[in-house]
Motif scaffolding. Structure first.
Motif, PDB file in Angstrom:
ATOM      1  N   THR A 266       0.868  -1.176   0.000  1.00  0.00           N
ATOM      2  CA  THR A 266       0.000   0.000   0.000  1.00  0.00           C
ATOM      3  C   THR A 266       0.903   1.223   0.000  1.00  0.00           C
ATOM      4  O   THR A 266       1.273   1.737   1.041  1.00  0.00           O
ATOM      5  CB  THR A 266      -0.925   0.000   1.232  1.00  0.00           C
ATOM      6  OG1 THR A 266      -1.612  -1.239   1.281  1.00  0.00           O
ATOM      7  CG2 THR A 266      -1.938   1.114   1.164  1.00  0.00           C
ATOM      8  N   ARG A 300     -12.370  -0.186   7.085  1.00  0.00           N
ATOM      9  CA  ARG A 300     -11.506   0.476   6.105  1.00  0.00           C
ATOM     10  C   ARG A 300     -10.252   1.056   6.750  1.00  0.00           C
ATOM     11  O   ARG A 300     -10.214   1.358   7.941  1.00  0.00           O
ATOM     12  CB  ARG A 300     -12.268   1.609   5.413  1.00  0.00           C
ATOM     13  CG  ARG A 300     -12.580   2.803   6.318  1.00  0.00           C
ATOM     14  CD  ARG A 300     -13.302   3.911   5.559  1.00  0.00           C
ATOM     15  NE  ARG A 300     -13.586   5.069   6.406  1.00  0.00           N
ATOM     16  CZ  ARG A 300     -12.762   6.098   6.567  1.00  0.00           C
ATOM     17  NH1 ARG A 300     -11.606   6.111   5.929  1.00  0.00           N
ATOM     18  NH2 ARG A 300     -13.088   7.114   7.351  1.00  0.00           N
ATOM     19  N   TYR A 301      -9.223   1.195   5.923  1.00  0.00           N
ATOM     20  CA  TYR A 301      -8.068   1.989   6.314  1.00  0.00           C
ATOM     21  C   TYR A 301      -8.479   3.458   6.414  1.00  0.00           C
ATOM     22  O   TYR A 301      -9.334   3.916   5.643  1.00  0.00           O
ATOM     23  CB  TYR A 301      -6.968   1.917   5.249  1.00  0.00           C
ATOM     24  CG  TYR A 301      -6.139   0.667   5.245  1.00  0.00           C
ATOM     25  CD1 TYR A 301      -5.242   0.400   6.264  1.00  0.00           C
ATOM     26  CD2 TYR A 301      -6.226  -0.232   4.187  1.00  0.00           C
ATOM     27  CE1 TYR A 301      -4.452  -0.734   6.239  1.00  0.00           C
ATOM     28  CE2 TYR A 301      -5.445  -1.371   4.153  1.00  0.00           C
ATOM     29  CZ  TYR A 301      -4.558  -1.617   5.178  1.00  0.00           C
ATOM     30  OH  TYR A 301      -3.788  -2.740   5.155  1.00  0.00           O
ATOM     31  N   ALA A 303      -8.072   7.094   5.251  1.00  0.00           N
ATOM     32  CA  ALA A 303      -7.568   7.616   3.980  1.00  0.00           C
ATOM     33  C   ALA A 303      -6.192   8.244   4.177  1.00  0.00           C
ATOM     34  O   ALA A 303      -5.844   8.713   5.276  1.00  0.00           O
ATOM     35  CB  ALA A 303      -8.535   8.631   3.400  1.00  0.00           C
ATOM     36  N   GLU A 306      -6.272  11.579   5.641  1.00  0.00           N
ATOM     37  CA  GLU A 306      -7.141  11.672   6.817  1.00  0.00           C
ATOM     38  C   GLU A 306      -6.307  11.561   8.092  1.00  0.00           C
ATOM     39  O   GLU A 306      -5.413  10.711   8.195  1.00  0.00           O
ATOM     40  CB  GLU A 306      -8.172  10.536   6.767  1.00  0.00           C
ATOM     41  CG  GLU A 306      -9.112  10.478   7.943  1.00  0.00           C
ATOM     42  CD  GLU A 306     -10.051   9.280   7.851  1.00  0.00           C
ATOM     43  OE1 GLU A 306     -10.664   8.916   8.865  1.00  0.00           O
ATOM     44  OE2 GLU A 306     -10.152   8.693   6.748  1.00  0.00           O
ATOM     45  N   SER A 358      -7.390  -4.609   1.647  1.00  0.00           N
ATOM     46  CA  SER A 358      -7.915  -3.245   1.761  1.00  0.00           C
ATOM     47  C   SER A 358      -8.582  -2.959   3.097  1.00  0.00           C
ATOM     48  O   SER A 358      -9.253  -1.948   3.242  1.00  0.00           O
ATOM     49  CB  SER A 358      -8.929  -3.003   0.631  1.00  0.00           C
ATOM     50  OG  SER A 358      -9.936  -4.001   0.639  1.00  0.00           O
ATOM     51  N   SER A 430     -18.101   2.589   4.826  1.00  0.00           N
ATOM     52  CA  SER A 430     -16.867   2.584   4.039  1.00  0.00           C
ATOM     53  C   SER A 430     -17.217   2.574   2.563  1.00  0.00           C
ATOM     54  O   SER A 430     -18.346   2.263   2.176  1.00  0.00           O
ATOM     55  CB  SER A 430     -16.025   1.345   4.372  1.00  0.00           C
ATOM     56  OG  SER A 430     -16.695   0.171   3.941  1.00  0.00           O
ATOM     57  N   TYR A 431     -16.226   2.878   1.752  1.00  0.00           N
ATOM     58  CA  TYR A 431     -16.454   2.870   0.308  1.00  0.00           C
ATOM     59  C   TYR A 431     -16.823   1.466  -0.168  1.00  0.00           C
ATOM     60  O   TYR A 431     -17.671   1.298  -1.052  1.00  0.00           O
ATOM     61  CB  TYR A 431     -15.209   3.369  -0.436  1.00  0.00           C
ATOM     62  CG  TYR A 431     -14.060   2.387  -0.466  1.00  0.00           C
ATOM     63  CD1 TYR A 431     -13.909   1.508  -1.527  1.00  0.00           C
ATOM     64  CD2 TYR A 431     -13.138   2.327   0.566  1.00  0.00           C
ATOM     65  CE1 TYR A 431     -12.865   0.600  -1.565  1.00  0.00           C
ATOM     66  CE2 TYR A 431     -12.088   1.435   0.544  1.00  0.00           C
ATOM     67  CZ  TYR A 431     -11.956   0.568  -0.522  1.00  0.00           C
ATOM     68  OH  TYR A 431     -10.921  -0.334  -0.538  1.00  0.00           O
ATOM     69  N   LYS A 432     -16.218   0.446   0.428  1.00  0.00           N
ATOM     70  CA  LYS A 432     -16.504  -0.922  -0.004  1.00  0.00           C
ATOM     71  C   LYS A 432     -17.932  -1.313   0.327  1.00  0.00           C
ATOM     72  O   LYS A 432     -18.601  -1.989  -0.458  1.00  0.00           O
ATOM     73  CB  LYS A 432     -15.521  -1.884   0.652  1.00  0.00           C
ATOM     74  CG  LYS A 432     -15.506  -3.264   0.015  1.00  0.00           C
ATOM     75  CD  LYS A 432     -14.422  -4.125   0.630  1.00  0.00           C
ATOM     76  CE  LYS A 432     -14.286  -5.449  -0.108  1.00  0.00           C
ATOM     77  NZ  LYS A 432     -13.654  -5.309  -1.427  1.00  0.00           N
ATOM     78  N   ASN A 461     -13.634   7.350  -0.856  1.00  0.00           N
ATOM     79  CA  ASN A 461     -12.320   6.937  -1.362  1.00  0.00           C
ATOM     80  C   ASN A 461     -12.197   7.347  -2.823  1.00  0.00           C
ATOM     81  O   ASN A 461     -12.586   6.608  -3.722  1.00  0.00           O
ATOM     82  CB  ASN A 461     -12.132   5.424  -1.222  1.00  0.00           C
ATOM     83  CG  ASN A 461     -10.741   4.977  -1.649  1.00  0.00           C
ATOM     84  OD1 ASN A 461      -9.876   5.793  -1.957  1.00  0.00           O
ATOM     85  ND2 ASN A 461     -10.526   3.672  -1.658  1.00  0.00           N
ATOM     86  N   ASP A 464     -10.589   4.980  -5.407  1.00  0.00           N
ATOM     87  CA  ASP A 464     -11.183   3.662  -5.618  1.00  0.00           C
ATOM     88  C   ASP A 464     -11.478   3.451  -7.106  1.00  0.00           C
ATOM     89  O   ASP A 464     -12.556   3.796  -7.604  1.00  0.00           O
ATOM     90  CB  ASP A 464     -12.465   3.527  -4.791  1.00  0.00           C
ATOM     91  CG  ASP A 464     -13.148   2.181  -4.990  1.00  0.00           C
ATOM     92  OD1 ASP A 464     -12.455   1.222  -5.371  1.00  0.00           O
ATOM     93  OD2 ASP A 464     -14.370   2.104  -4.778  1.00  0.00           O
TER      94      ASP A 464
END
Length: 644
Positions: A266, A300-301, A303, A306, A358, A430-432, A461, A464
């Motif tokens: 990452t 999520r991680y 950002a 962030e 992720s 989260s984005y996912k 994200n 993404d």
């Protein structure tokens, strides 16, 4: 004098590998060698665990890896693919035993999920038994410690992901062999049995072939050495050599597979952040063990731009505290030292010091590590109850009720993809979570809601690339080419080798009649991912538009290598032969298509082939069959065959 000499002789006649006085000194409170296990203990553990997971047997698949592992995995469909099944990595993981077990499920229930969940369920129950046996050995036959360890293992809410998720078959299966290996090695330490030693090596091999995470096994053995107070001699390391050899081989396969799948590294995170992620995991998994609330399928991680929350910065201090507890425990009972060391060792590969995947943490990663912590809890309860089972129940019963309720609720979240991602959006947005929920809306053809959720995903994200590509697909379906192109280009600017976006660009160009560009992008996708079926399909369709039917046939045949039961593809090959005027050759694939799936379109297509061969009667019969099946025959063609 004579009696003392005889006693001395007995001690010296014992083989070095069988000296419990030197190598198996027990922690305080772990004695009870002659305590009989109540007959109800194991049935009680299994019954409570079975009750909280029972509803999962009626669950379906979810749109998280289940497509890759089962629903779209052509290798499962026939044991004629056995060689490929046992040699092909899935999502960067080489785990042939896991894939073999899924193939058996496919033969039992096809794409009905009940048998897949049943296998996970049964494996989890077996693991509960193995955890009890392991804790029983490690605690020197302490029933309370063993009971608490196995019960918490069976019903803890953080373990739901490993059991209720079909794709995590690898977790429950590798753990079965992993635990069996630990049991065998513990028996080897206690008895010096060569057979137990060899068994532990065999179980490690089977565990690695079920999930690469098993490569941590040799290090886990040292935690047992620590509990048994074995001295760090050369012999201690030599006996671990076969285990490390197997782990090294499994590790190499894993690294190669993960890199090929693009799951390692990452680059957006600094070294400091990566370190904080690791310490955060060590701390948060313990927090979630004690207070398993607000659980979700994805964490999520933070950002890259962030600010990290307070928890990340206190996590290293928490780790220092754990080190202090281990140091203090080494001088006393060693139970805390064993439990914490076992916990940390089994987390090492997923602590995100070197980010993989992720998610900063994941509930499934606790399946084996928590055993060390549960062992500590069991020891504390046994100590509080002074090894009285009745007194220990004042703690065990309320904890069991609480965790059983939480686990039942968590299991219900895995019934459908919709519940799973709605829960994730609620507890850990989260984005996912938004992107996967958007995918469900897209499948339901609720395109406005799908775009709305993809927008939310991208807000969370902006890097993404999958989110942009998937939103582009929605625009594609809505016939909004400009928006689709923009999203595909954005995805490719973030990840130039993202083959689904390349192929989708090709499909969009083909829709616009720009066939040369369409071929360029589909070919690039195939070059990057030679087994990507959609690209062969899209390129074949483009070749057909260009009347390059021989090339189209080659692509359709390549597609069939990955999905041999695709009846519509056989029909398309027949269409290509028709376009080349090879009507006799067209009958072979069309007949195959009808044999596999006798639908109206295929009969009408065969009618065209018979008509091209001047076999009017056969053409008429197939056209009538297509009409009988509900297909409207083109008026001119029906008239030419004398069909009213």
């Amino acid at each position: 004098m004579s009696s003392k000499k005889k006693a001395t002789k007995r001690v010296h006649s014992t083989p070095a590998s069988k000296k419990p006085e030197k190598h198996t000194t027990q922690a305080k409170g772990l004695g009870q060698k002659n305590l009989k296990v109540p007959v109800w203990i194991m049935p009680a553990i299994l019954l409570v665990t079975a009750i909280v997971y029972a509803q999962n047997l009626s669950a379906g698949f979810v749109n998280l890896d289940d497509d890759e592992y089962v629903r779209n995995n052509y290798l499962l469909k026939s044991f004629s693919n056995l060689k490929l099944l046992l040699t092909t990595p899935v999502q960067g993981n080489y785990h042939p035993l896991t894939m073999l077990s899924l193939a058996i499920n496919y033969q039992i229930s096809g794409l009905n999920a009940w048998s897949y969940h049943l296998f996970n369920f049964v494996f989890h129950l077996i693991n509960c038994y193995l955890v009890f046996r392991l804790a029983f050995l490690l605690s020197n036959r302490n029933v309370i410690i063993s009971f608490v360890t196995a019960l918490l293992f069976g019903i803890h809410p953080m373990h739901v992901e490993s059991v209720a998720w079909v794709s995590e078959r690898k977790d429950v299966l590798y753990s079965l062999f992993f635990l069996a290996g630990l049991i065998s090695f513990t028996k080897y330490i206690d008895t010096g049995s060569r057979n137990q030693y060899l068994s532990s090596i065999l179980f490690l091999l089977l565990s690695i072939l079920s999930k690469p995470a098993a490569v941590i096994f040799p290090l886990a053995l040292f935690s047992i050495d620590l509990l048994r107070k074995r001295k760090l001699t050369l012999k201690l390391f030599i006996e671990k050599i076969p285990f490390f050899a197997l782990a090294l081989a499994g590790g190499i396969l894993t690294i190669v597979g993960q890199k090929a799948a693009g799951a390692t590294g990452t680059a957006n995170f600094s070294l400091l952040r990566k370190a904080l992620f690791g310490f955060y995991g060590i701390m948060m998994y313990i927090v979630k063990m004690i207070a398993p609330f607000n659980l979700a399928v994805f964490y999520r991680y933070p950002a890259a731009n962030e600010n990290l929350s307070f928890e990340y910065y206190i996590a290293p201090l928490f780790f220092v505290l754990l080190i202090g507890i281990v140091y203090y425990s080494l001088k006393r009972d060693r139970v805390f030292a064993f439990g914490i060391v076992f916990y940390v060792i089994n987390l090492l590969l997923v602590l995100q010091f070197l980010p993989v995947g992720s998610a900063v943490i994941a509930e499934r990663y606790t399946y084996i590590p928590y055993i060390g912590l549960f062992f500590i809890v069991g020891w504390l309860i046994a100590k509080y109850a002074n090894n009285s089972i009745q007194k220990s129940f004042t703690i065990i019963v309320p904890v069991t009720v609480l965790f059983a309720v939480l686990t039942w609720k968590q299991v219900s979240m895995w019934q459908t993809s919709t519940k799973l991602w709605d829960n994730a959006i609620k507890n850990q947005p989260s984005y996912k979570a938004y992107a996967n929920r958007a995918l469900i809306y897209r499948e339901e053809q609720n395109f406005d809601r799908a775009i709305e959720y993809y927008n939310e995903a991208i807000k969370l994200n902006i890097m993404d690339y999958e989110g942009y590509a998937n939103r582009g697909n929605v625009y594609f379906y809505l016939n909004k080419p400009e928006q689709a192109f923009n999203d595909y280009r954005r995805a490719l600017s973030l990840k130039p080798d993202y083959y689904p976006a390349l192929d989708n660009m090709g499909a969009e160009f083909a829709m616009q009649g720009k066939y040369d560009s369409a071929l360029k992008y589909s070919s690039q996708a195939i070059l990057i991912k030679p087994d990507y079926k959609p690209a062969y399909s899209n390129r074949a369709l483009t070749y057909m538009k260009l009347n390059r039917n021989e090339e189209a046939i080659k692509d359709w045949q390549k597609f069939l290598e990955y999905e041999p039961e695709a009846a519509d593809v056989y029909n398309m090959i027949g269409t290509c032969y028709q376009a080349m005027g090879k009507y006799q050759e067209s009958l072979v694939p069309i007949n195959k298509a009808i044999q596999m799936n006798p639908v109206a379109d295929f009969y009408l297509n065969r009618s065209y082939s018979y008509n091209g061969l001047k076999n009017t009667e056969a053409a008429k019969q197939d056209a009538l069959k297509a009409k009988q099946l509900g297909l409207q025959i083109p008026a001119d063609y029906a008239k030419s065959l004398g069909i009213q």
